[in-house]
Design an enzyme around this catalytic site. Structure first.
Site, PDB file in Angstrom:
ATOM      1  N   GLY A 232       0.828  -1.201   0.000  1.00 35.24           N
ATOM      2  CA  GLY A 232       0.000   0.000   0.000  1.00 35.24           C
ATOM      3  C   GLY A 232       0.856   1.242   0.000  1.00 35.24           C
ATOM      4  CB  SER A 233      -0.017   4.743   0.721  1.00 42.65           C
ATOM      5  OG  SER A 233      -0.394   4.735   2.083  1.00 42.65           O
ATOM      6  CD  GLU A 254       5.308  -3.254  -3.654  1.00 44.30           C
ATOM      7  OE1 GLU A 254       5.823  -2.131  -3.911  1.00 44.30           O
ATOM      8  OE2 GLU A 254       4.231  -3.624  -4.119  1.00 44.30           O
ATOM      9  CG  LEU A 255       5.972   0.709   1.666  1.00 47.08           C
ATOM     10  CD1 LEU A 255       6.797   1.533   2.636  1.00 47.08           C
ATOM     11  CD2 LEU A 255       4.634   0.317   2.250  1.00 47.08           C
ATOM     12  N   GLY A 256       4.979   2.689  -2.042  1.00 47.93           N
ATOM     13  CA  GLY A 256       4.741   3.477  -3.235  1.00 47.93           C
ATOM     14  C   GLY A 256       5.961   3.613  -4.133  1.00 47.93           C
ATOM     15  CB  CYS A 288       3.406   0.569  -6.582  1.00 48.83           C
ATOM     16  SG  CYS A 288       3.732  -1.158  -7.031  1.00 48.83           S
ATOM     17  CD  GLU A 382       2.758   6.076  -5.279  1.00 45.13           C
ATOM     18  OE1 GLU A 382       2.804   4.971  -5.848  1.00 45.13           O
ATOM     19  OE2 GLU A 382       2.654   6.198  -4.042  1.00 45.13           O
ATOM     20  CG  PHE A 384      -1.737   5.613  -7.052  1.00 44.79           C
ATOM     21  CD1 PHE A 384      -0.493   5.004  -7.088  1.00 44.79           C
ATOM     22  CD2 PHE A 384      -2.839   4.822  -6.784  1.00 44.79           C
ATOM     23  CE1 PHE A 384      -0.356   3.638  -6.869  1.00 44.79           C
ATOM     24  CE2 PHE A 384      -2.718   3.458  -6.559  1.00 44.79           C
ATOM     25  CZ  PHE A 384      -1.468   2.853  -6.609  1.00 44.79           C
TER      26      PHE A 384
END
Length: 487
Positions: A232-233, A254-256, A288, A382, A384
């Site tokens: 996620g973020s 596991e992020l942006g 991402c 970011e 998105f």
């Protein structure tokens, strides 16, 4: 998939081995393209999470002791069921998440690959015979399951980004408590529950409980959860890491990303602009791995911008369930507002909108921004959303500095006429993934996937990395008979 995902099974429920009433409120599942109510989902409370974690913890030892071939058979069966029932799963991805049909089919393909790759894990070697340090003693190191893995998954690739943790965690002998995002709780949650139930997974090992911050925090705090895998973020990931870290859990974040697509002066610009459009506009830029910054050498920048803007201008936007479109809706009004804030703020700072920059409802036109500099929102944040910010640089060194000028470090791509030149630049980029003469959006189930910096804490998805993520080492020694010691 009427029998696999019958509406009455999950309507207003959570999955606790069986579909039951959750302690939280019920929430309508809305189609972002139309606002239509697709169904009603149940949500979990902290108490629901605690109960599920205890049940999974009690069921896990027997599953870990199950022979590898039997565990592998369940994972393979889930893959076969998904292959047979993929049409309805794709329809849910289209309607619930706003995926265009091609993206939905691609996601299902990736999930099937994840399942088949995970099914190979239980029959792989899981240890080493170590040298004996003392006469008559046998010494081994072996991988053992962690116990119960908590998985918190997002809405953008809901089935894939849940399954890439759920499948290997189960294959390696763990129990799983999955908290999917409420916006895609069917395609990212109920589908997984029904696949594994139909595949014969023993009851109690898998729990699917949608919800918001309360069950998420409970997942991080529960003493029965050995690991939290979060996608996620970055902002929420920091909170997950802090909360789970206090209980000394293993945490996979596991992020942006704010990913650079570098276009060199020897690149095939037609191919590069196609890669750039795909990298920025696939799934409305809600990935991402999206190409968030197009870093282009000045000698080819005008031509690249013209080609990219022309591609953006002809991409159809609309309801992916009823029209032949390239882009569907963004997930919600908050996301639309944030994308437009960044676009308009970047324009106000001096950038030029070469295509797009407008929206209607949840449909944002594919947008190309020219003249973006490092002090503008579209460079730093970011986005998105379907936005391609183009940054012009003088040479390779400035391209590398610009690409590395970000707190994120997920993926980069390089377009060049020389693979050797691309390799030299790749060596200088601070990202977990680099693609040469490709775009930024790639995923292979067997490849190590993850980033650095604000893009993650060093964890990696992918079957070659699953042993590191979802098991721990145990050192074991044995002697044929006990012996005495000096004391």
């Amino acid at each position: 998939m009427t029998n696999l995902l019958a509406h009455q099974q999950w309507h207003g429920k959570i999955f606790d081995g069986q579909w039951i009433d959750g302690g939280g409120d019920t929430v309508e599942s809305l189609e972002p393209a139309t606002g239509e109510v697709l169904g009603v989902i149940g949500t979990a409370t902290a108490a629901d999470i605690d109960r599920a974690a205890h049940i999974a913890s009690a069921a896990q030892p027997a599953w870990a002791a199950t022979i590898g071939q039997a565990r592998a058979s369940v994972i393979r069966k889930a893959a076969q069921i998904l292959e047979a029932e993929r049409a309805e799963v794709e329809r849910w991805l289209i309607r619930e998440g706003g995926s265009v049909p091609g993206k939905a089919a691609f996601e299902v393909d990736l999930v099937i690959s994840e399942l088949w790759e995970a099914s190979a894990l239980p029959t792989q070697p899981f240890g080493h015979l170590l040298p004996a340090s003392q006469e008559g003693r046998t010494s081994i190191a072996r991988r053992v399951p962690l116990g119960v893995v908590g998985v918190i998954s997002p809405w953008n690739f809901p089935l894939l980004l849940a399954m890439r943790a759920v499948a290997p965690a189960l294959a390696l002998g763990n129990g799983v408590v999955l908290k999917p995002d409420v916006q895609t709780a069917i395609s990212g949650g109920a589908v997984i529950a029904e696949l594994f139930t139909s595949a014969g997974l023993p009851e109690g090992l898998l729990h699917v409980l949608a919800g918001d911050a309360e069950p998420g925090q409970a997942l991080c705090e529960s003493p029965s959860i050995a690991m939290v895998s979060f996608t996620g973020s970055t902002a929420v990931g920091r909170q997950v890491g802090a909360t789970a870290g206090r209980t000394l859990k293993r945490v996979s974040l596991e992020l942006g990303g704010n990913n650079a697509l570098i276009v060199l002066d020897d690149a095939d610009l037609d191919a590069a602009s196609s890669a750039g459009a795909w990298g920025s506009f696939l799934h409305q830029g809600q990935v991402c791995m999206t190409a968030g910054r197009h870093i282009v050498l000045e000698s080819v920048a005008d031509q690249y911008l013209d080609l990219l803007a022309k591609r953006a201008a002809v991409l159809p936007v609309g309801d992916p369930n009823t029209g032949d479109v390239a882009l569907g809706p963004l997930i919600n009004a908050r996301q639309i507002a944030n994308v437009d804030r960044i676009v308009q703020g970047t324009k106000a700072a001096g950038a030029e909108i070469r295509a797009g920059g407008t929206y209607e409802g949840l449909f944002y036109q594919p947008t190309v921004l020219a003249g973006v500099t490092s002090d503008m929102p579209a460079f730093r944040e970011e986005i998105f959303g379907p936005v391609a910010p183009v940054v012009i640089v003088k040479d390779e060194d400035e391209a590398v500095r610009s690409a590395n000028d970000s707190e994120y470090g997920l993926v980069a791509a390089i377009q060049t006429g020389s693979v050797e030149r691309g390799e030299r630049i790749a060596d200088r980029l601070r990202t977990g993934i680099v693609h040469i003469n490709d775009q930024t959006l790639n995923n292979d189930a067997y490849a190590p996937f993850g980033g650095t910096g604000a893009s993650g804490n060093g964890a990696r998805f992918g079957t070659q990395s699953s042993w590191d993520e979802f098991t721990t080492w145990q050192w074991r020694t044995s002697r044929p008979a006990a012996q005495t010691f000096p004391f």
